[in-house]
Design a protein around this motif. Sequence first.
Motif, PDB file in Angstrom:
ATOM      1  N   UNK A   1       2.018   4.338 -94.784  1.00  0.00           N
ATOM      2  CA  UNK A   1       1.358   3.405 -93.866  1.00  0.00           C
ATOM      3  C   UNK A   1       1.178   3.968 -92.459  1.00  0.00           C
ATOM      4  N   UNK A   2       1.889   5.039 -92.116  1.00  0.00           N
ATOM      5  CA  UNK A   2       1.759   5.608 -90.771  1.00  0.00           C
ATOM      6  C   UNK A   2       1.076   6.972 -90.781  1.00  0.00           C
ATOM      7  N   UNK A   3       0.926   7.558 -91.959  1.00  0.00           N
ATOM      8  CA  UNK A   3       0.313   8.897 -92.027  1.00  0.00           C
ATOM      9  C   UNK A   3      -1.098   8.848 -91.478  1.00  0.00           C
ATOM     10  N   UNK A   4      -1.424   9.798 -90.607  1.00  0.00           N
ATOM     11  CA  UNK A   4      -2.741   9.829 -89.981  1.00  0.00           C
ATOM     12  C   UNK A   4      -2.806   9.084 -88.651  1.00  0.00           C
ATOM     13  N   UNK A   5      -1.818   8.225 -88.383  1.00  0.00           N
ATOM     14  CA  UNK A   5      -1.778   7.505 -87.107  1.00  0.00           C
ATOM     15  C   UNK A   5      -0.592   7.930 -86.244  1.00  0.00           C
ATOM     16  N   UNK A   6       0.512   8.261 -86.881  1.00  0.00           N
ATOM     17  CA  UNK A   6       1.724   8.667 -86.167  1.00  0.00           C
ATOM     18  C   UNK A   6       1.926  10.163 -86.317  1.00  0.00           C
ATOM     19  N   UNK A   7       2.468  10.785 -85.276  1.00  0.00           N
ATOM     20  CA  UNK A   7       2.805  12.205 -85.318  1.00  0.00           C
ATOM     21  C   UNK A   7       4.227  12.400 -84.810  1.00  0.00           C
ATOM     22  N   UNK A   8       5.056  13.005 -85.643  1.00  0.00           N
ATOM     23  CA  UNK A   8       6.427  13.308 -85.249  1.00  0.00           C
ATOM     24  C   UNK A   8       6.482  14.749 -84.770  1.00  0.00           C
ATOM     25  N   UNK A   9       7.234  14.985 -83.707  1.00  0.00           N
ATOM     26  CA  UNK A   9       7.330  16.336 -83.169  1.00  0.00           C
ATOM     27  C   UNK A   9       8.686  16.506 -82.490  1.00  0.00           C
ATOM     28  N   UNK A  10       8.957  17.738 -82.062  1.00  0.00           N
ATOM     29  CA  UNK A  10      10.235  18.015 -81.413  1.00  0.00           C
ATOM     30  C   UNK A  10      10.055  19.059 -80.338  1.00  0.00           C
ATOM     31  N   UNK A  11      10.951  19.034 -79.377  1.00  0.00           N
ATOM     32  CA  UNK A  11      10.996  20.044 -78.329  1.00  0.00           C
ATOM     33  C   UNK A  11      12.412  20.601 -78.345  1.00  0.00           C
ATOM     34  N   UNK A  12      12.543  21.808 -78.917  1.00  0.00           N
ATOM     35  CA  UNK A  12      13.888  22.377 -79.055  1.00  0.00           C
ATOM     36  C   UNK A  12      14.537  22.616 -77.693  1.00  0.00           C
ATOM     37  N   UNK A  13      13.733  23.040 -76.728  1.00  0.00           N
ATOM     38  CA  UNK A  13      14.298  23.336 -75.413  1.00  0.00           C
ATOM     39  C   UNK A  13      14.840  22.084 -74.742  1.00  0.00           C
ATOM     40  N   UNK A  14      14.154  20.968 -74.939  1.00  0.00           N
ATOM     41  CA  UNK A  14      14.582  19.701 -74.338  1.00  0.00           C
ATOM     42  C   UNK A  14      15.505  18.916 -75.259  1.00  0.00           C
ATOM     43  N   UNK A  15      15.706  19.413 -76.493  1.00  0.00           N
ATOM     44  CA  UNK A  15      16.519  18.689 -77.486  1.00  0.00           C
ATOM     45  C   UNK A  15      16.055  17.243 -77.624  1.00  0.00           C
ATOM     46  N   UNK A  16      14.750  17.093 -77.790  1.00  0.00           N
ATOM     47  CA  UNK A  16      14.156  15.764 -77.852  1.00  0.00           C
ATOM     48  C   UNK A  16      13.168  15.705 -79.010  1.00  0.00           C
ATOM     49  N   UNK A  17      13.180  14.566 -79.705  1.00  0.00           N
ATOM     50  CA  UNK A  17      12.219  14.302 -80.765  1.00  0.00           C
ATOM     51  C   UNK A  17      11.265  13.226 -80.281  1.00  0.00           C
ATOM     52  N   UNK A  18      10.032  13.285 -80.737  1.00  0.00           N
ATOM     53  CA  UNK A  18       9.018  12.334 -80.310  1.00  0.00           C
ATOM     54  C   UNK A  18       8.343  11.685 -81.519  1.00  0.00           C
ATOM     55  N   UNK A  19       7.771  10.517 -81.256  1.00  0.00           N
ATOM     56  CA  UNK A  19       6.892   9.885 -82.219  1.00  0.00           C
ATOM     57  C   UNK A  19       5.677   9.374 -81.455  1.00  0.00           C
ATOM     58  N   UNK A  20       4.562  10.065 -81.619  1.00  0.00           N
ATOM     59  CA  UNK A  20       3.310   9.631 -81.020  1.00  0.00           C
ATOM     60  C   UNK A  20       2.662   8.645 -81.980  1.00  0.00           C
ATOM     61  N   UNK A  21       2.428   7.445 -81.504  1.00  0.00           N
ATOM     62  CA  UNK A  21       1.876   6.388 -82.346  1.00  0.00           C
ATOM     63  C   UNK A  21       0.512   5.986 -81.803  1.00  0.00           C
TER      64      UNK A  21
END
Length: 120
Positions: free
Chosen positions: A62-82
């Motif tokens: 239901x979220x594929x194509x609309x949400x993008x999960x990503x990470x920033x190793x340097x910042x030790x942070x994960x994101x969810x662009x919705x």
Amino acid sequence: QVQLEESGGGLVQAGGSLRLSCAVSGRISRYVMAWFRQQTGKEREFAASINWSVGATYYEDSVRGRFTISKDNAENTMYLQMNNLKPEDTAVYYCVAGPGGSSLRTSPFWGQGTQVTVSS
């Protein structure tokens, strides 16, 4: 010990966008990180995951194509662009770290959650 803290939730109109962040403390290089969400009165459900070491991603249909999960190793942070948010995306969103697969649900490492509300 792994600690997770979500941020970025809020109120948005249908069709709008939000970006959630999950700040990570502790060692997670061998873990899978994921976003789950829980609507009022319903069970917590999987939304998206990312392998912290290799970056492989997986999405619920239901979220594929609309949400993008990503990470920033340097910042030790994960994101969810919705993007293109829908009222049915309204939920509390949680980040979790664990061995992956079904083991994520029983992981002891969860954030406190952030509320996303999408108005129609």
